[in-house]
Write a protein that holds these residues in place. Structure first.
Motif, PDB file in Angstrom:
ATOM      1  N   ALA A 194       0.835  -1.194   0.000  1.00  0.00           N
ATOM      2  CA  ALA A 194       0.000   0.000   0.000  1.00  0.00           C
ATOM      3  C   ALA A 194       0.876   1.252   0.000  1.00  0.00           C
ATOM      4  O   ALA A 194       1.868   1.328   0.696  1.00  0.00           O
ATOM      5  CB  ALA A 194      -0.907  -0.005   1.231  1.00  0.00           C
ATOM      6  N   GLY A 195       0.507   2.208  -0.813  1.00  0.00           N
ATOM      7  CA  GLY A 195       1.220   3.476  -0.836  1.00  0.00           C
ATOM      8  C   GLY A 195       2.378   3.548  -1.804  1.00  0.00           C
ATOM      9  O   GLY A 195       2.979   4.613  -1.955  1.00  0.00           O
ATOM     10  N   LEU A 196       2.715   2.451  -2.479  1.00  0.00           N
ATOM     11  CA  LEU A 196       3.837   2.484  -3.419  1.00  0.00           C
ATOM     12  C   LEU A 196       3.528   3.342  -4.635  1.00  0.00           C
ATOM     13  O   LEU A 196       4.387   4.077  -5.120  1.00  0.00           O
ATOM     14  CB  LEU A 196       4.202   1.066  -3.875  1.00  0.00           C
ATOM     15  N   ILE A 197       2.312   3.237  -5.157  1.00  0.00           N
ATOM     16  CA  ILE A 197       1.926   4.019  -6.328  1.00  0.00           C
ATOM     17  C   ILE A 197       1.044   5.165  -5.855  1.00  0.00           C
ATOM     18  O   ILE A 197      -0.075   4.958  -5.386  1.00  0.00           O
ATOM     19  CB  ILE A 197       1.192   3.163  -7.368  1.00  0.00           C
ATOM     20  N   LYS A 198       1.577   6.377  -5.963  1.00  0.00           N
ATOM     21  CA  LYS A 198       0.894   7.561  -5.481  1.00  0.00           C
ATOM     22  C   LYS A 198       0.134   8.259  -6.613  1.00  0.00           C
ATOM     23  O   LYS A 198       0.596   8.281  -7.764  1.00  0.00           O
ATOM     24  CB  LYS A 198       1.909   8.551  -4.901  1.00  0.00           C
ATOM     25  N   THR A 199      -0.997   8.826  -6.278  1.00  0.00           N
ATOM     26  CA  THR A 199      -1.696   9.723  -7.192  1.00  0.00           C
ATOM     27  C   THR A 199      -1.212  11.140  -6.927  1.00  0.00           C
ATOM     28  O   THR A 199      -1.291  11.628  -5.794  1.00  0.00           O
ATOM     29  CB  THR A 199      -3.218   9.656  -6.977  1.00  0.00           C
ATOM     30  N   VAL A 200      -0.674  11.787  -7.968  1.00  0.00           N
ATOM     31  CA  VAL A 200      -0.190  13.157  -7.840  1.00  0.00           C
ATOM     32  C   VAL A 200      -1.213  14.055  -8.532  1.00  0.00           C
ATOM     33  O   VAL A 200      -1.404  13.977  -9.752  1.00  0.00           O
ATOM     34  CB  VAL A 200       1.195  13.332  -8.477  1.00  0.00           C
ATOM     35  N   ARG A 201      -1.860  14.888  -7.776  1.00  0.00           N
ATOM     36  CA  ARG A 201      -2.971  15.681  -8.290  1.00  0.00           C
ATOM     37  C   ARG A 201      -2.562  16.506  -9.503  1.00  0.00           C
ATOM     38  O   ARG A 201      -1.540  17.195  -9.483  1.00  0.00           O
ATOM     39  CB  ARG A 201      -3.508  16.599  -7.189  1.00  0.00           C
ATOM     40  N   ASN A 202      -3.372  16.416 -10.547  1.00  0.00           N
ATOM     41  CA  ASN A 202      -3.177  17.157 -11.806  1.00  0.00           C
ATOM     42  C   ASN A 202      -1.920  16.758 -12.562  1.00  0.00           C
ATOM     43  O   ASN A 202      -1.550  17.402 -13.547  1.00  0.00           O
ATOM     44  CB  ASN A 202      -3.153  18.668 -11.562  1.00  0.00           C
ATOM     45  N   GLN A 203      -1.239  15.682 -12.125  1.00  0.00           N
ATOM     46  CA  GLN A 203      -0.026  15.252 -12.817  1.00  0.00           C
ATOM     47  C   GLN A 203      -0.059  13.794 -13.241  1.00  0.00           C
ATOM     48  O   GLN A 203       0.509  13.440 -14.273  1.00  0.00           O
ATOM     49  CB  GLN A 203       1.199  15.502 -11.938  1.00  0.00           C
ATOM     50  N   GLY A 204      -0.680  12.928 -12.459  1.00  0.00           N
ATOM     51  CA  GLY A 204      -0.747  11.528 -12.850  1.00  0.00           C
ATOM     52  C   GLY A 204      -0.385  10.604 -11.705  1.00  0.00           C
ATOM     53  O   GLY A 204      -0.776  10.830 -10.553  1.00  0.00           O
ATOM     54  N   TYR A 205       0.389   9.569 -12.018  1.00  0.00           N
ATOM     55  CA  TYR A 205       0.763   8.563 -11.038  1.00  0.00           C
ATOM     56  C   TYR A 205       2.276   8.511 -10.895  1.00  0.00           C
ATOM     57  O   TYR A 205       3.021   8.788 -11.839  1.00  0.00           O
ATOM     58  CB  TYR A 205       0.245   7.187 -11.446  1.00  0.00           C
ATOM     59  N   MET A 206       2.732   8.103  -9.705  1.00  0.00           N
ATOM     60  CA  MET A 206       4.166   8.051  -9.434  1.00  0.00           C
ATOM     61  C   MET A 206       4.476   6.844  -8.564  1.00  0.00           C
ATOM     62  O   MET A 206       3.776   6.561  -7.583  1.00  0.00           O
ATOM     63  CB  MET A 206       4.609   9.328  -8.718  1.00  0.00           C
ATOM     64  N   LEU A 207       5.536   6.112  -8.920  1.00  0.00           N
ATOM     65  CA  LEU A 207       6.038   5.050  -8.072  1.00  0.00           C
ATOM     66  C   LEU A 207       6.975   5.674  -7.045  1.00  0.00           C
ATOM     67  O   LEU A 207       8.013   6.222  -7.404  1.00  0.00           O
ATOM     68  CB  LEU A 207       6.798   3.992  -8.883  1.00  0.00           C
ATOM     69  N   GLN A 208       6.596   5.615  -5.770  1.00  0.00           N
ATOM     70  CA  GLN A 208       7.387   6.248  -4.714  1.00  0.00           C
ATOM     71  C   GLN A 208       8.324   5.214  -4.101  1.00  0.00           C
ATOM     72  O   GLN A 208       8.043   4.598  -3.075  1.00  0.00           O
ATOM     73  CB  GLN A 208       6.465   6.854  -3.657  1.00  0.00           C
ATOM     74  N   ALA A 209       9.458   5.021  -4.743  1.00  0.00           N
ATOM     75  CA  ALA A 209      10.456   4.059  -4.267  1.00  0.00           C
ATOM     76  C   ALA A 209      11.733   4.231  -5.071  1.00  0.00           C
ATOM     77  O   ALA A 209      11.702   4.659  -6.235  1.00  0.00           O
ATOM     78  CB  ALA A 209       9.945   2.631  -4.414  1.00  0.00           C
TER      79      ALA A 209
END
Length: 235
Positions: free
Chosen positions: A214-229
């Motif tokens: 949980a939490g690895l793939i973040k939703t970045v508002r108005n930008q898309g998705y990000m893998l936080q690792a």
């Protein structure tokens, strides 16, 4: 003492070249400049360049052509800068191989941060190997096997991935800690244009979130998705 990273600033505006040269040298970088594609190629032949800051709007060969040509023969990272800052321009720049895109006007401090992030990401791979050339990738305790197309959990459980989920995860791993737009992801994972009603990427992200921590793939508002690792080749 570690050798300073060598940056190449390519822009036909002499004032911008001088501004960035002065600022980046003060931050400890070695900096070369070029006013056009011909000079850029000469600099690349004469020096080992760690990163290129490349303007799009230039006479003759524009930055998009130069980036595409550079990417065809080199893994040298590229940050594109341009007075054209529309979403389409950013997507095109990223699609042809740029590592980041910064619209003009910008604060040199933001460019500096982006340079540091891109260099840190690229230099985390031995010999600057690209993600799609590495068989096993470790991230946040997980391991992606690009040949078997599955991930191994921190507990040693094998999780199989469907084709689209695998392509999406590998794409996110190619750009860790960086937001990727839905349009960019859609074009690369499904090879189709995005529409406001196409939710294919969102469905893939939802599946990956269920399969990964949980939490690895973040939703970045108005930008898309990000893998936080952080991502590293398996040892």
């Amino acid at each position: 003492m570690l050798k300073a990273n060598h940056l190449l600033v390519v822009d036909d505006d002499p004032d911008i070249r001088q501004l960035l040269t002065d600022y980046l040298r003060a931050e400890g970088y070695e900096v070369s400049t070029a006013a056009d594609g011909r000079e850029m190629r000469r600099r690349l032949e004469l020096n080992v360049i760690d990163l290129v800051v490349l303007d799009i709007l230039m006479p003759g060969e524009d930055g998009l052509i130069l980036c595409r040509d550079l990417r065809a023969r080199s893994h040298t990272p590229v940050i594109m800068i341009s007075a054209r800052g529309t979403l389409i321009d950013r997507i095109v720049g990223l699609e042809i191989g740029a590592d980041d895109y910064l619209p003009k006007p910008f604060d040199p401090r933001e460019l500096l941060v982006r340079i540091k992030v891109v260099l840190r990401r690229v230099q985390s791979f031995p010999d600057r190997a690209r993600v799609d050339e590495v068989a096993l990738l470790d991230f946040a305790g997980w391991r992606l096997d690009t040949r078997a197309r599955h991930v191994l959990s921190p507990q040693g459980v094998v999780v199989s991935l469907g084709n689209s989920d695998f392509r999406l995860l590998r794409l996110l791993l190619q750009h860790p800690n960086r937001p990727l737009s839905r349009e960019f992801l859609l074009n690369h994972v499904f090879d189709k244009d995005s529409t406001p009603f196409n939710r294919s990427i969102d469905v893939c992200v939802s599946r990956l979130r269920q399969q990964l921590s949980a939490g690895l793939i973040k939703t970045v508002r108005n930008q898309g998705y990000m893998l936080q690792a952080d991502v590293h080749p398996a040892t």
